[in-house]
Motif scaffolding. Structure first.
Motif, PDB file in Angstrom:
ATOM      1  N   PHE A  78       2.080 -17.552   2.342  1.00  0.00           N
ATOM      2  CA  PHE A  78       1.836 -16.111   2.296  1.00  0.00           C
ATOM      3  C   PHE A  78       2.519 -15.446   3.495  1.00  0.00           C
ATOM      4  O   PHE A  78       2.684 -16.066   4.539  1.00  0.00           O
ATOM      5  N   PHE A  79       2.862 -14.167   3.365  1.00  0.00           N
ATOM      6  CA  PHE A  79       3.350 -13.422   4.531  1.00  0.00           C
ATOM      7  C   PHE A  79       2.215 -12.586   5.098  1.00  0.00           C
ATOM      8  O   PHE A  79       1.301 -12.173   4.387  1.00  0.00           O
ATOM      9  N   GLU A  80       2.265 -12.359   6.413  1.00  0.00           N
ATOM     10  CA  GLU A  80       1.180 -11.692   7.144  1.00  0.00           C
ATOM     11  C   GLU A  80       1.373 -10.184   7.187  1.00  0.00           C
ATOM     12  O   GLU A  80       2.481  -9.689   7.381  1.00  0.00           O
ATOM     13  N   ILE A  81       0.259  -9.469   7.019  1.00  0.00           N
ATOM     14  CA  ILE A  81       0.213  -8.020   7.195  1.00  0.00           C
ATOM     15  C   ILE A  81      -0.732  -7.741   8.357  1.00  0.00           C
ATOM     16  O   ILE A  81      -1.902  -8.121   8.302  1.00  0.00           O
ATOM     17  N   ASP A  82      -0.223  -7.106   9.410  1.00  0.00           N
ATOM     18  CA  ASP A  82      -1.062  -6.697  10.541  1.00  0.00           C
ATOM     19  C   ASP A  82      -1.400  -5.225  10.353  1.00  0.00           C
ATOM     20  O   ASP A  82      -0.538  -4.365  10.507  1.00  0.00           O
ATOM     21  N   THR A  83      -2.646  -4.939  10.002  1.00  0.00           N
ATOM     22  CA  THR A  83      -3.055  -3.557   9.739  1.00  0.00           C
ATOM     23  C   THR A  83      -3.317  -2.772  11.022  1.00  0.00           C
ATOM     24  O   THR A  83      -3.596  -1.577  10.951  1.00  0.00           O
ATOM     25  N   GLY A  84      -3.251  -3.456  12.178  1.00  0.00           N
ATOM     26  CA  GLY A  84      -3.519  -2.761  13.431  1.00  0.00           C
ATOM     27  C   GLY A  84      -4.934  -2.219  13.499  1.00  0.00           C
ATOM     28  O   GLY A  84      -5.185  -1.231  14.180  1.00  0.00           O
ATOM     29  N   GLU A  85      -5.853  -2.847  12.772  1.00  0.00           N
ATOM     30  CA  GLU A  85      -7.258  -2.438  12.715  1.00  0.00           C
ATOM     31  C   GLU A  85      -7.452  -1.042  12.119  1.00  0.00           C
ATOM     32  O   GLU A  85      -8.433  -0.369  12.396  1.00  0.00           O
ATOM     33  N   GLN A  86      -6.510  -0.623  11.289  1.00  0.00           N
ATOM     34  CA  GLN A  86      -6.677   0.626  10.541  1.00  0.00           C
ATOM     35  C   GLN A  86      -7.721   0.411   9.457  1.00  0.00           C
ATOM     36  O   GLN A  86      -7.931  -0.707   9.001  1.00  0.00           O
ATOM     37  N   SER A  87      -8.346   1.474   9.006  1.00  0.00           N
ATOM     38  CA  SER A  87      -9.368   1.331   7.965  1.00  0.00           C
ATOM     39  C   SER A  87      -8.753   1.268   6.568  1.00  0.00           C
ATOM     40  O   SER A  87      -9.422   0.871   5.620  1.00  0.00           O
ATOM     41  N   SER A  88      -7.497   1.669   6.423  1.00  0.00           N
ATOM     42  CA  SER A  88      -6.820   1.557   5.138  1.00  0.00           C
ATOM     43  C   SER A  88      -5.349   1.212   5.381  1.00  0.00           C
ATOM     44  O   SER A  88      -4.804   1.487   6.445  1.00  0.00           O
ATOM     45  N   TRP A  89      -4.714   0.602   4.370  1.00  0.00           N
ATOM     46  CA  TRP A  89      -3.340   0.141   4.515  1.00  0.00           C
ATOM     47  C   TRP A  89      -2.715   0.026   3.132  1.00  0.00           C
ATOM     48  O   TRP A  89      -3.394  -0.362   2.181  1.00  0.00           O
ATOM     49  N   THR A  90      -1.436   0.338   3.030  1.00  0.00           N
ATOM     50  CA  THR A  90      -0.704   0.177   1.775  1.00  0.00           C
ATOM     51  C   THR A  90       0.518  -0.690   2.033  1.00  0.00           C
ATOM     52  O   THR A  90       1.285  -0.429   2.954  1.00  0.00           O
ATOM     53  N   VAL A  91       0.682  -1.717   1.215  1.00  0.00           N
ATOM     54  CA  VAL A  91       1.843  -2.603   1.258  1.00  0.00           C
ATOM     55  C   VAL A  91       2.739  -2.210   0.094  1.00  0.00           C
ATOM     56  O   VAL A  91       2.253  -2.001  -1.022  1.00  0.00           O
ATOM     57  N   GLN A  92       4.056  -2.116   0.357  1.00  0.00           N
ATOM     58  CA  GLN A  92       4.997  -1.788  -0.704  1.00  0.00           C
ATOM     59  C   GLN A  92       5.953  -2.943  -0.910  1.00  0.00           C
ATOM     60  O   GLN A  92       6.675  -3.327   0.006  1.00  0.00           O
ATOM     61  N   LEU A  93       5.934  -3.495  -2.125  1.00  0.00           N
ATOM     62  CA  LEU A  93       6.882  -4.548  -2.468  1.00  0.00           C
ATOM     63  C   LEU A  93       8.148  -3.887  -2.999  1.00  0.00           C
ATOM     64  O   LEU A  93       8.091  -3.070  -3.914  1.00  0.00           O
ATOM     65  N   THR A  94       9.283  -4.276  -2.416  1.00  0.00           N
ATOM     66  CA  THR A  94      10.565  -3.778  -2.898  1.00  0.00           C
ATOM     67  C   THR A  94      11.295  -4.945  -3.549  1.00  0.00           C
ATOM     68  O   THR A  94      10.655  -5.866  -4.025  1.00  0.00           O
ATOM     69  N   GLU A  95      12.591  -4.952  -3.536  1.00  0.00           N
ATOM     70  CA  GLU A  95      13.341  -6.013  -4.208  1.00  0.00           C
ATOM     71  C   GLU A  95      12.902  -7.385  -3.720  1.00  0.00           C
ATOM     72  O   GLU A  95      12.620  -7.577  -2.538  1.00  0.00           O
ATOM     73  N   PRO A  96      12.829  -8.382  -4.627  1.00  0.00           N
ATOM     74  CA  PRO A  96      12.387  -9.724  -4.223  1.00  0.00           C
ATOM     75  C   PRO A  96      13.318 -10.338  -3.178  1.00  0.00           C
ATOM     76  O   PRO A  96      14.503 -10.055  -3.172  1.00  0.00           O
ATOM     77  N   VAL A  97      12.715 -11.145  -2.324  1.00  0.00           N
ATOM     78  CA  VAL A  97      13.477 -11.849  -1.301  1.00  0.00           C
ATOM     79  C   VAL A  97      13.477 -13.332  -1.645  1.00  0.00           C
ATOM     80  O   VAL A  97      12.727 -13.780  -2.499  1.00  0.00           O
TER      81      VAL A  97
END
Length: 162
Positions: A136-155
């Motif tokens: 898996f790849f890591e998402i650091d939300t910076g302790e925000q209460s909400s977060w959106t990840v955007q998938l673009t072209e596959p790697v």
């Protein structure tokens, strides 16, 4: 003080200005909290910004253990809430598969998955427990209460996400 009303029938007494101001302030405060409640929604969302259908799995640490969950199937150019409500962790982990182009978004944080829908507690001994070991790849939300990840072209496999 209200003698005028008795002298002039049909005259309505007006409330003192301080009472009117207090009521108006109370109504405005109530409206503020109702409006703020609608805007205060916190979620972990994922948006599929590709032209393909993708499958998504997430990993995170809850109060006592690592948990992985999947699969969310997102159509092209759509978004989905993966974790509703305020985020319980600073770090979340994502693995996604492009069903149409056969690409993937992954990384070096290995966790357990399987082919069909799952919720798995623990990330150790995946294969011995009958699961797949997936990066898996890591998402650091910076302790925000909400977060959106955007998938673009596959790697390419194992290089992380964008």
């Amino acid at each position: 003080m209200y003698e005028d009303c008795e002298q002039y029938p049909g005259t309505v007494r007006s409330a003192p200005r301080t009472v009117v101001h207090a009521i108006a302030l109370g109504v405005l405060t109530l409206l503020f909290f109702v409006a703020a409640g609608d805007e205060a929604k916190a979620d972990l969302r994922l948006c599929n910004k590709t032209e393909s259908q993708v499958g998504v799995a997430i990993g995170y640490k809850d109060k006592s253990d690592w948990v992985t969950e999947g699969w969310w199937n997102l159509q092209a150019n759509t978004c989905e809430t993966l974790v509703p409500g305020a985020l319980v962790s600073r770090y979340y982990y994502i693995y996604a598969v492009d069903y149409d182009q056969f690409g993937e978004w992954g990384g070096r944080a290995f966790m357990c998955t399987r082919q069909r829908e799952f919720t798995i507690r623990g990330i150790e001994d995946c294969v011995a427990r009958g699961f797949e070991r997936t990066g898996f790849f890591e998402i650091d939300t910076g302790e925000q209460s909400s977060w959106t990840v955007q998938l673009t072209e596959p790697v390419q496999q194992g290089t992380g996400g964008r």
